[in-house]
Motif scaffolding. Structure first.
Motif, mmCIF file in Angstrom:
data_model
loop_
_atom_site.group_PDB
_atom_site.id
_atom_site.type_symbol
_atom_site.label_atom_id
_atom_site.label_comp_id
_atom_site.label_asym_id
_atom_site.label_seq_id
_atom_site.Cartn_x
_atom_site.Cartn_y
_atom_site.Cartn_z
ATOM 1 N N LEU A 74 2.654 52.321 31.312
ATOM 2 C CA LEU A 74 1.624 51.815 30.410
ATOM 3 C C LEU A 74 0.324 51.529 31.160
ATOM 4 C CD1 LEU A 74 3.407 49.398 27.897
ATOM 5 C CD2 LEU A 74 1.802 51.224 27.319
ATOM 6 N N LEU A 75 0.449 50.968 32.367
ATOM 7 C CA LEU A 75 -0.743 50.725 33.179
ATOM 8 C C LEU A 75 -1.462 52.035 33.486
ATOM 9 C CD1 LEU A 75 0.538 48.066 35.771
ATOM 10 C CD2 LEU A 75 -0.836 47.658 33.733
ATOM 11 N N THR A 76 -0.691 53.057 33.841
ATOM 12 C CA THR A 76 -1.272 54.368 34.157
ATOM 13 C C THR A 76 -2.003 54.953 32.957
ATOM 14 O OG1 THR A 76 0.474 54.795 35.781
ATOM 15 C CG2 THR A 76 -0.753 56.700 34.959
ATOM 16 N N GLU A 206 -5.265 44.217 31.858
ATOM 17 C CA GLU A 206 -6.711 44.252 31.628
ATOM 18 C C GLU A 206 -7.421 44.956 32.779
ATOM 19 O OE1 GLU A 206 -10.420 41.136 30.757
ATOM 20 O OE2 GLU A 206 -8.342 40.409 30.871
ATOM 21 N N LEU A 207 -6.921 44.725 34.008
ATOM 22 C CA LEU A 207 -7.494 45.393 35.175
ATOM 23 C C LEU A 207 -7.294 46.904 35.088
ATOM 24 C CD1 LEU A 207 -8.825 45.083 37.984
ATOM 25 C CD2 LEU A 207 -6.511 44.903 38.940
ATOM 26 N N SER A 208 -6.127 47.334 34.599
ATOM 27 C CA SER A 208 -5.841 48.768 34.494
ATOM 28 C C SER A 208 -6.769 49.458 33.504
ATOM 29 C CB SER A 208 -4.384 48.992 34.081
ATOM 30 O OG SER A 208 -4.173 48.643 32.721
ATOM 31 N N GLU A 209 -7.272 48.704 32.525
ATOM 32 C CA GLU A 209 -8.214 49.294 31.574
ATOM 33 C C GLU A 209 -9.589 49.490 32.196
ATOM 34 O OE1 GLU A 209 -8.093 46.526 28.399
ATOM 35 O OE2 GLU A 209 -6.122 47.151 27.670
ATOM 36 N N ILE A 213 -5.100 51.735 38.795
ATOM 37 C CA ILE A 213 -4.422 50.878 39.764
ATOM 38 C C ILE A 213 -2.993 51.361 39.994
ATOM 39 C CG2 ILE A 213 -5.772 48.858 39.075
ATOM 40 C CD1 ILE A 213 -3.284 47.826 37.596
ATOM 41 N N SER A 214 -2.428 50.910 41.095
ATOM 42 C CA SER A 214 -0.997 51.048 41.355
ATOM 43 C C SER A 214 -0.488 49.686 41.798
ATOM 44 C CB SER A 214 -0.724 52.106 42.430
ATOM 45 O OG SER A 214 -1.377 51.778 43.641
ATOM 46 N N VAL A 225 -1.567 44.792 44.271
ATOM 47 C CA VAL A 225 -2.330 45.750 43.460
ATOM 48 C C VAL A 225 -3.269 46.548 44.360
ATOM 49 C CG1 VAL A 225 -3.904 46.059 41.509
ATOM 50 C CG2 VAL A 225 -2.262 44.159 41.488
ATOM 51 N N SER A 226 -3.290 47.875 44.146
ATOM 52 C CA SER A 226 -4.195 48.760 44.880
ATOM 53 C C SER A 226 -5.086 49.507 43.899
ATOM 54 C CB SER A 226 -3.412 49.767 45.729
ATOM 55 O OG SER A 226 -2.662 49.112 46.724
#
Length: 662
Positions: A74-76, A206-209, A213-214, A225-226
């Motif tokens: 989902l983050l991806t 929210e950061l992934s939007e 990130i990974s 988090v990277s």
């Protein structure tokens, strides 16, 4: 007493489960909340003297129901969606400005501009067609300015927005690191961290939007988090990102303090902004500038070599008494824009008293010449003077002289064979339009008088030694009549009465380009346009003030329309500076390319959102709160609580009876 322990464990388990269910229901609409369940397991058996009895239920900590692999996907997909959504909205705006799907766009204005030159060819001296050309040229210029300004403003806005997004990213990474610290601290004290983990995971979402990130999950519940391979959260420590331009038209991101800026930061809104700046806006601005620069250069290179149509009634037009270019740097010519190359400049000088026309030339060396040295070279020519005024090249004719840069031929032969004895004078006229120079050699066949002697001919050969025509100038020829020199060009020769001698020759030099260096166009001498690219392209004030100064003629009579036709034909040229495309095809490539990018972005946007919807549905199955299901679970544990209470009452009653018996 063990019976009471069993009852108490059941009551405690039911109470804890009811509290957890209540928390689930209270957060059913909370974004990022993961459903929790209390783990219940048998407490085991207690045995003594061969008698074993159960000891109740153990209620563990409330656990979040979460699928980490599903959450990572989902983050991806959130990152991909954030990028494509931001790109799509901007690309649609660009598409509407380029307007390929509408009738009113830069492409149509380019077409109208070149069509106006062709219309002017019908009557080069018509004030109506001249005014129409100026109007259409101004409309095209305005569209270049508007389009370039829009793209440049959007590029600046993208950079500003990217910096704001980076500030938000830095704020989120700081919050995530702080929550990692709290989670680890509470976990050591065996305190409940589920809701705090949900808040942290929501911050990560929210950061992934905002950026791709990974994540890496540690056993102690901490998440690293990277971003783009750069660690921005390591446990309770966070690192800030910053942005900076890379070169003239790129934009990159680096960890604060490293200054190792990279344009490769895909994913999220920030990735979309970087892609817009680096992959869309900068190339579009470059393409638009290249198109404008090509139009400026091609039109000016032809315009500088022509002259305004001569009006016999008013005596206006024709060659010049003076010309002034625009301000240029004092550096060597190899630094000029548009590019100047090694070559030469041919100047035609007319004695207005005698009508004699001569051609003189200078050599241009871009590595050593400056505008000042070119002025010195021109000043050394007979009949004109040249100087630098306000950083501009100024050329002025001497008294009773005029000058121009017409290519083609001189009105008289260039050279005669040694010991030439002919008395019949030759007059050359017409226009020569070509990309190369040509030298015609006229071989005299037969000896006799022009227009009288049978078999008297002129054999015309080109510089390759090929015979291109044979002209009969003997009996039957009327002296003064024009004859075609080369069927491929509109060049004429006429002979006056006189004698010719067999075996003698004379030559006519035809120049295709009177400025092979491109310096005149670069320096703004007799140009139609001023400016360098789409941001500053303009019609020269000299042409605006007097449209009759449009250099329409290329022939020696200065009444033809060849130069405006030649400029009109620029629209049909496949130009190397435009990737061997025509002007309208190149613009269409620009606009169609944006439309293609919009279509691809729309497909990606829909596809990504469909994937996210599917993943969210699956996530809801695992982690979502179903009010009906929670209500059913509440009834189960309510009944369990009641049953345990009844069990305790029963145990108390039994104990009371036993005590009475005792």
């Amino acid at each position: 007493m063990d019976g009471f322990s069993i009852g108490l464990s059941g009551i405690a388990a039911a109470q804890k489960s009811l509290q957890t269910i209540g928390n689930n229901i209270a957060n059913a609409a909370t974004e990022g909340y993961h459903r929790q369940r209390v783990e219940l397991r048998p407490a085991g058996t207690i045995g003594a003297d061969g008698v074993f009895i159960e000891s109740g239920v153990i209620s563990g900590d409330a656990k979040r129901l979460i699928d980490n692999l599903l959450e990572q996907e989902l983050l991806t997909q959130n990152s991909a969606s954030g990028q494509v959504s931001r790109e799509l909205s901007a690309l649609k705006s660009i598409e509407s400005v380029l307007g390929e799907l509408t009738e009113d766009n830069l492409g149509t204005k380019l077409g109208d501009f070149f069509t106006s030159f062709r219309s002017m060819a019908a009557d080069p001296q018509s004030s109506i067609t001249q005014a129409e050309l100026i109007n259409n040229a101004q409309a095209m210029v305005s569209y270049f300015h508007t389009t370039r300004s829009f793209l440049a403003d959007m590029s600046d806005q993208v950079v500003t927005e990217a910096r704001d997004v980076i500030d938000h990213v830095n704020s989120l990474t700081s919050q995530i690191a702080d929550m990692n610290y709290q989670i680890k601290s509470l976990d050591i004290r065996s305190a409940d961290t589920n809701n705090l983990k949900d808040r942290r995971d929501q911050a990560i979402t929210e950061l992934s939007e905002l950026v791709g990130i990974s994540t890496r999950h540690r056993e102690d519940g901490v998440i690293d988090v990277s971003v783009g391979g750069i660690a921005v959260v390591l446990g309770s420590q966070s690192s800030e990102l910053k942005a900076s331009p890379i070169g003239e038209d790129q934009f990159g991101i680096s960890l604060d303090g490293l200054n190792n800026f990279s344009p490769d930061f895909p994913g999220g809104k920030l990735g979309g902004l970087i892609s817009l700046k680096n992959d869309h806006l900068s190339p579009l601005i470059g393409d638009l500038n290249n198109l404008a620069e090509t139009v400026i250069t091609q039109v000016n290179q032809f315009h500088t070599q022509g002259v305004p149509a001569y009006n016999e009634d008013s005596g206006t037009g024709g060659s010049f008494t003076e010309l002034t270019g625009w301000a240029m740097p004092s550096t060597t010519l190899d630094t000029f824009t548009p590019t100047v190359t090694d070559g030469g400049i041919n100047v035609r000088i007319t004695d207005t008293t005698t009508g004699q026309i001569t051609r003189e030339s200078i050599i241009v060396d871009t590595e050593t010449d400056t505008l000042a040295s070119i002025a010195t070279k021109l000043d050394s020519l007979s009949g004109i003077s040249a100087s630098i005024r306000n950083d501009s090249l100024h050329i002025e004719a001497d008294a009773d002289r005029k000058f121009d840069f017409l290519p083609g031929v001189l009105p008289e032969p260039t050279a005669f064979s040694a010991g030439y004895t002919g008395t019949a004078e030759a007059s050359i006229s017409g226009t020569y339009v070509s990309t190369t120079d040509e030298t015609y050699t006229f071989n005299i066949i037969g000896t006799g008088t022009v227009g009288v002697t049978d078999g008297l001919q002129l054999q015309v050969q080109n510089s390759a030694g090929q015979t291109v025509n044979t002209l009969d100038v003997g009996s039957g020829y009327s002296p003064g009549t024009d004859l075609t020199i080369d069927p491929n060009h509109d060049l004429k020769i006429s002979l006056a009465p006189g004698d010719l001698t067999a075996g003698e020759t004379f030559t006519v030099e035809a120049i295709g380009n009177s400025d092979t260096s491109g310096l005149l166009a670069a320096a703004g001498v007799n140009t139609f346009f001023s400016g360098r690219d789409a941001s500053d392209i303009s019609i020269t004030q000299r042409i605006k003030d007097a449209p009759s100064m449009i250099a329409s003629s290329l022939g020696t009579e200065m009444t033809d329309n060849v130069n405006v036709k030649r400029i009109a034909d620029v629209a049909n040229m496949k130009l190397s500076s435009l990737d061997s495309m025509k002007v309208d095809d190149y613009y269409r490539k620009i606009s169609v390319g944006v439309s293609r990018d919009v279509s691809l972005a729309e497909m990606k946007d829909k596809s990504t959102k469909d994937i996210i919807n599917g993943l969210m549905a699956e996530r809801d199955t695992v982690s979502g709160v179903d009010i009906n299901n929670e209500a059913a679970q509440m009834l189960v544990f309510q009944q369990m609580f009641q049953a345990m209470a009844k069990y305790m009452n029963t145990m108390k009653g039994s104990l009371d009876q036993i005590m009475q018996i005792i």
